[in-house]
Design a protein around this motif. Structure first.
Motif, PDB file in Angstrom:
ATOM      1  N   ALA A  41     -17.436  -0.377 -32.054  1.00 24.83           N
ATOM      2  CA  ALA A  41     -18.887  -0.382 -31.824  1.00 24.83           C
ATOM      3  C   ALA A  41     -19.803   0.260 -32.930  1.00 24.83           C
ATOM      4  O   ALA A  41     -19.332   1.374 -33.254  1.00 24.83           O
ATOM      5  N   LEU A  42     -20.502  -0.426 -33.395  1.00 32.56           N
ATOM      6  CA  LEU A  42     -21.350  -0.072 -34.228  1.00 32.56           C
ATOM      7  C   LEU A  42     -22.491   0.954 -34.101  1.00 32.56           C
ATOM      8  O   LEU A  42     -23.068   0.724 -33.004  1.00 32.56           O
ATOM      9  N   GLN A  43     -22.598   1.818 -34.802  1.00 35.05           N
ATOM     10  CA  GLN A  43     -23.665   2.903 -34.604  1.00 35.05           C
ATOM     11  C   GLN A  43     -24.451   3.348 -35.439  1.00 35.05           C
ATOM     12  O   GLN A  43     -24.459   2.644 -36.862  1.00 35.05           O
ATOM     13  N   LYS A  44     -25.813   3.729 -35.182  1.00 29.20           N
ATOM     14  CA  LYS A  44     -26.761   4.004 -36.135  1.00 29.20           C
ATOM     15  C   LYS A  44     -26.392   4.853 -37.274  1.00 29.20           C
ATOM     16  O   LYS A  44     -25.615   5.841 -36.960  1.00 29.20           O
ATOM     17  N   ASN A  45     -26.731   4.655 -38.455  1.00 27.71           N
ATOM     18  CA  ASN A  45     -26.021   5.337 -39.595  1.00 27.71           C
ATOM     19  C   ASN A  45     -24.702   5.168 -39.759  1.00 27.71           C
ATOM     20  O   ASN A  45     -23.968   6.269 -40.202  1.00 27.71           O
ATOM     21  N   GLN A  58     -23.754 -19.278 -35.462  1.00 26.66           N
ATOM     22  CA  GLN A  58     -25.178 -19.719 -34.938  1.00 26.66           C
ATOM     23  C   GLN A  58     -25.904 -18.551 -34.720  1.00 26.66           C
ATOM     24  O   GLN A  58     -27.221 -18.454 -34.931  1.00 26.66           O
ATOM     25  N   SER A  59     -25.362 -17.376 -34.610  1.00 28.54           N
ATOM     26  CA  SER A  59     -26.262 -15.923 -34.193  1.00 28.54           C
ATOM     27  C   SER A  59     -25.036 -14.689 -34.732  1.00 28.54           C
ATOM     28  O   SER A  59     -23.992 -14.854 -34.954  1.00 28.54           O
ATOM     29  N   LEU A  60     -25.906 -13.787 -34.708  1.00 25.34           N
ATOM     30  CA  LEU A  60     -25.404 -12.448 -35.257  1.00 25.34           C
ATOM     31  C   LEU A  60     -25.995 -11.416 -34.480  1.00 25.34           C
ATOM     32  O   LEU A  60     -27.079 -11.159 -34.361  1.00 25.34           O
ATOM     33  N   ASN A  61     -25.083 -10.552 -33.783  1.00 23.19           N
ATOM     34  CA  ASN A  61     -25.623  -9.429 -33.028  1.00 23.19           C
ATOM     35  C   ASN A  61     -26.495  -8.526 -33.927  1.00 23.19           C
ATOM     36  O   ASN A  61     -26.146  -8.252 -34.997  1.00 23.19           O
ATOM     37  N   TRP A  62     -27.687  -7.936 -33.160  1.00 26.46           N
ATOM     38  CA  TRP A  62     -28.552  -7.240 -33.972  1.00 26.46           C
ATOM     39  C   TRP A  62     -27.815  -5.910 -34.251  1.00 26.46           C
ATOM     40  O   TRP A  62     -28.300  -5.084 -35.507  1.00 26.46           O
ATOM     41  N   THR A  63     -26.817  -5.627 -33.601  1.00 34.72           N
ATOM     42  CA  THR A  63     -26.094  -4.154 -34.172  1.00 34.72           C
ATOM     43  C   THR A  63     -25.648  -4.101 -35.542  1.00 34.72           C
ATOM     44  O   THR A  63     -25.297  -2.889 -35.959  1.00 34.72           O
ATOM     45  N   TYR A  64     -25.310  -5.332 -35.975  1.00 30.18           N
ATOM     46  CA  TYR A  64     -25.019  -5.380 -37.701  1.00 30.18           C
ATOM     47  C   TYR A  64     -25.797  -4.927 -38.569  1.00 30.18           C
ATOM     48  O   TYR A  64     -25.468  -4.664 -39.554  1.00 30.18           O
ATOM     49  N   LYS A  65     -27.269  -4.655 -38.197  1.00 34.81           N
ATOM     50  CA  LYS A  65     -28.071  -4.213 -39.342  1.00 34.81           C
ATOM     51  C   LYS A  65     -27.397  -2.823 -39.542  1.00 34.81           C
ATOM     52  O   LYS A  65     -27.915  -2.455 -40.595  1.00 34.81           O
ATOM     53  N   TYR A  66     -26.840  -2.056 -38.794  1.00 31.34           N
ATOM     54  CA  TYR A  66     -26.345  -0.425 -38.982  1.00 31.34           C
ATOM     55  C   TYR A  66     -25.349  -0.677 -40.128  1.00 31.34           C
ATOM     56  O   TYR A  66     -25.123   0.119 -40.881  1.00 31.34           O
ATOM     57  N   LEU A  67     -24.407  -1.768 -40.114  1.00 28.47           N
ATOM     58  CA  LEU A  67     -23.555  -2.166 -41.111  1.00 28.47           C
ATOM     59  C   LEU A  67     -23.926  -2.635 -42.379  1.00 28.47           C
ATOM     60  O   LEU A  67     -23.752  -2.138 -43.294  1.00 28.47           O
ATOM     61  N   PHE A  68     -25.018  -3.519 -42.217  1.00 30.76           N
ATOM     62  CA  PHE A  68     -25.632  -4.141 -43.646  1.00 30.76           C
ATOM     63  C   PHE A  68     -26.394  -3.221 -44.420  1.00 30.76           C
ATOM     64  O   PHE A  68     -26.481  -3.374 -45.540  1.00 30.76           O
TER      65      PHE A  68
END
Length: 464
Positions: free
Chosen positions: A313-317, A333-343
Motif C-alpha cells: 500500500a503506497l502512502q503519501k511521502n 491501459q491504466s495505472l492507479n493514481w496512488t503511484y504518484k507517491y512512488l513516482f
C-alpha cells in the motif's frame, strides 16, 4: 648535453622501430602496421597490442609481439584453432587475452599453459563445441574472468574449471541447450562436476536450456551477487542465494509472480523483460525487495494490469530505495493514481509503448511531464484520442473529467448521485405543494362533509 639529447632521441627511435617491426611483421601496406601499439605513458613500454580486424588467420608468435605485453586483443579475426603444437607463443606478463568474434573450434590442452599469469580470457562468439579436456586451464590458476558465451558448447569435461581457484566471473550464456538440460538434472551446481569456484561473484547462464532447477541448485554459491538466467525455460522463479544483488529472468516462461518467490532483501536490480507468458503480478510481489533500486518489466504484452499493491500500500511521502522503473512495451491501459507517491521519488520512469486508455483515471500522470520519452506515452483509446500524446490531452478532450475540481471518478459518481437525489426530493416537495393544497391549509379532516351524499342532512332531504 647535445650528445645526450641525440643519444636519447636515437634510442627512442630505435626502440620505436624495433617495436614497430615486432608488431608489423605482417603488413597491410607499406609503412602501415596491422596492430596498434599502446604504450605506457611513463616508460614508453608497449603494454597493449590491439590487433582487432587485422585478418589474422593464425595466432602470432612471441617473436612477433613486443615483450612485457599485458593485453593482446585479437578479436574480429579469422582464427580457427589454438594449437600449442603449431603456435610458439609464451608470455609471463600477459594478463588479458581477447579472442572474441573468431572461428575457433579447437583448443589444445597445452595452449594456455605458457601464459601462467593470465587473468582475463575472452572466447565469446566462436565455434567451440566442447571443452573435452580437464587440463585446458590446468596451468592458469589466476584466471578471474572467463567468457565462453555465444559458442556451441554442449559438453564440458568434469572438473574443467577446478584449476580456476580465483575465478570470479564466468559467462556460459548462449550455448547449446543440451548443456542446460544436463545441469537441470543435478541437485546443486556443485554436483555438476564442472568445478566452478564456490566463491564466484558473477555467473551468466542465459539461454542454455535450463529448466526449473531444484531449490538448492545455487546453495553452495553464497558469494554470488550477479546472476543472469535470461531466455531459459523457467516457469517459476528459481531459488537463488540471498547474496544476489542483480537478477535477470528476462525471456523466461514465468506467467505469475508472487511475493513468496521474491524475498531477497539484498536485491538491487531485477529485470523481467520479454516475458511472453507473464500475465499476473500478485499483490505485494515486490514488497519484500527492500533494497531494490531498479525494476524493469518491459515488453511483456500479456501483462495488462500493474495493480496498486505490487509494492504494498503506497502512502503519501513514500520512502523507497527504488530509483528506476520501466514499464515500457506492455499491455497496460491504466495505472492507479496512488503511484504518484512512488513516482515523485524516482529518477527514471519509462511508460512508453503501452495501449493507455486516456480517461479521467489516468490524467494524474500529467503531473510527471519529465517522464522518459514522454512523447511516446500515447493514448490507444477512446477512438477520438487514439495516437494522441497523453501530455497533450486537455479538459476539452475529456470534458466529463475536470480532475482539478472533482478528483477521483468515484467522487464524481457520488456527487452526481447526490444531485439527482436532491432533484427528486425537490420534485416531490413541488408536487405536494401544488397538487395537495389541503395538506398545507391545515384541513386534514377525513370525515363526511355537508355536501357529501352520505351526510345526515342530505339523507334526510332525500327521505322527505
Amino acid at each position: 648535453m647535445f650528445k645526450f639529447s641525440f643519444l636519447l632521441v636515437f634510442s627512442l627511435l630505435f626502440y620505436h622501430n624495433e617495436a614497430l617491426n615486432q608488431l608489423c611483421s605482417v603488413r597491410k601496406a607499406e609503412k602501415n602496421c596491422i596492430c596498434k601499439r599502446i604504450t605506457d605513458s611513463e616508460d614508453l613500454i608497449a603494454t597493449e597490442a590491439d590487433c582487432v580486424r587485422t585478418n589474422f588467420d593464425y595466432f602470432p608468435t612471441s617473436e612477433q609481439l613486443p615483450k612485457d605485453l599485458n593485453l593482446l586483443d585479437l578479436s574480429h579475426n579469422s582464427l580457427t584453432k589454438l594449437d600449442a603444437t603449431e603456435t610458439r607463443f609464451s608470455s609471463v606478463t600477459l594478463e588479458t587475452l581477447k579472442l572474441s568474434y573468431n572461428a575457433i573450434s579447437f583448443i589444445s590442452y597445452g595452449f594456455f599453459a605458457e601464459i601462467p599469469n593470465l587473468r582475463i580470457l575472452v572466447l565469446s562468439h566462436n565455434n567451440i563445441e566442447s571443452l573435452d579436456s580437464d587440463e585446458i586451464f590446468q596451468k592458469n590458476p589466476k584466471i578471474t574472468h572467463l567468457d565462453l558465451s555465444f559458442n556451441f558448447i554442449h559438453v564440458i569435461q568434469a572438473a574443467t574449471f577446478s584449476p580456476l581457484v580465483e575465478l570470479q566471473v564466468l559467462d556460459l550464456s548462449y550455448n547449446n541447450h543440451s548443456l542446460g538440460e544436463s545441469l537441470s538434472q543435478v541437485r546443486t551446481l556443485t554436483d555438476s562436476g564442472l568445478g566452478i569456484n564456490p566463491n564466484i561473484v558473477r555467473l551468466s547462464l542465459d539461454n542454455i536450456g535450463l529448466k526449473d532447477v531444484q531449490n538448492g541448485f545455487f546453495s553452495n554459491h553464497t558469494y554470488l551477487t550477479h546472476l543472469s538466467l535470461a531466455d531459459n525455460r523457467f516457469t517459476q522463479v528459481p531459488r537463488v542465494p540471498y547474496s544476489v544483488e542483480y537478477l535477470d529472468l528476462s525471456g523466461t516462461d514465468i506467467s505469475v509472480l508472487q511475493a513468496k518467490e521474491l524475498s531477497y532483501h539484498t536485491l538491487r536490480v531485477l529485470r523481467l523483460e520479454r516475458m511472453k507468458m507473464l500475465e499476473t503480478i500478485h499483490h505485494y510481489a515486490f514488497y519484500n525487495l527492500e533494497a531494490l533500486e531498479e525494476l524493469s518489466v518491459k515488453h511483456c504484452r500479456n501483462l495488462r494490469e500493474f495493480n496498486e499493491l505490487v509494492f504494498g500500500a503506497l502512502q503519501k511521502n513514500e520512502e523507497t530505495n527504488l530509483r528506476k522503473l520501466s514499464l515500457a512495451g506492455n499491455g497496460l491501459q491504466s495505472l492507479n493514481w496512488t503511484y504518484k507517491y512512488l513516482f515523485r521519488s524516482l529518477d527514471f520512469i519509462d511508460l512508453t509503448d503501452n495501449p493507455w486508455k486516456c480517461d479521467c483515471d489516468i490524467l494524474w500522470l500529467q503531473e510527471f511531464e519529465n517522464l522518459y520519452k514522454s512523447e511516446n506515452v500515447k493514448c490507444s483509446s477512446p477512438l477520438s484520442l487514439r495516437s494522441k500524446q497523453l501530455f497533450d490531452v486537455t479538459d476539452e478532450n475529456v470534458p466529463t473529467c475536470y480532475p482539478q475540481k472533482y478528483g477521483k471518478k468515484s467522487h464524481r459518481v457520488l456527487i452526481a448521485f447526490l444531485i439527482l437525489l436532491v432533484l427528486i426530493l425537490a420534485a416531490l416537495v413541488g408536487y405536494l405543494f401544488y397538487y395537495s393544497p389541503s395538506w398545507w391549509s391545515g384541513n386534514r379532516s377525513r370525515g363526511i362533509g355537508p355536501q357529501s351524499p352520505y351526510s345526515a342532512s342530505r339523507i334526510g332531504e332525500e327521505l322527505t
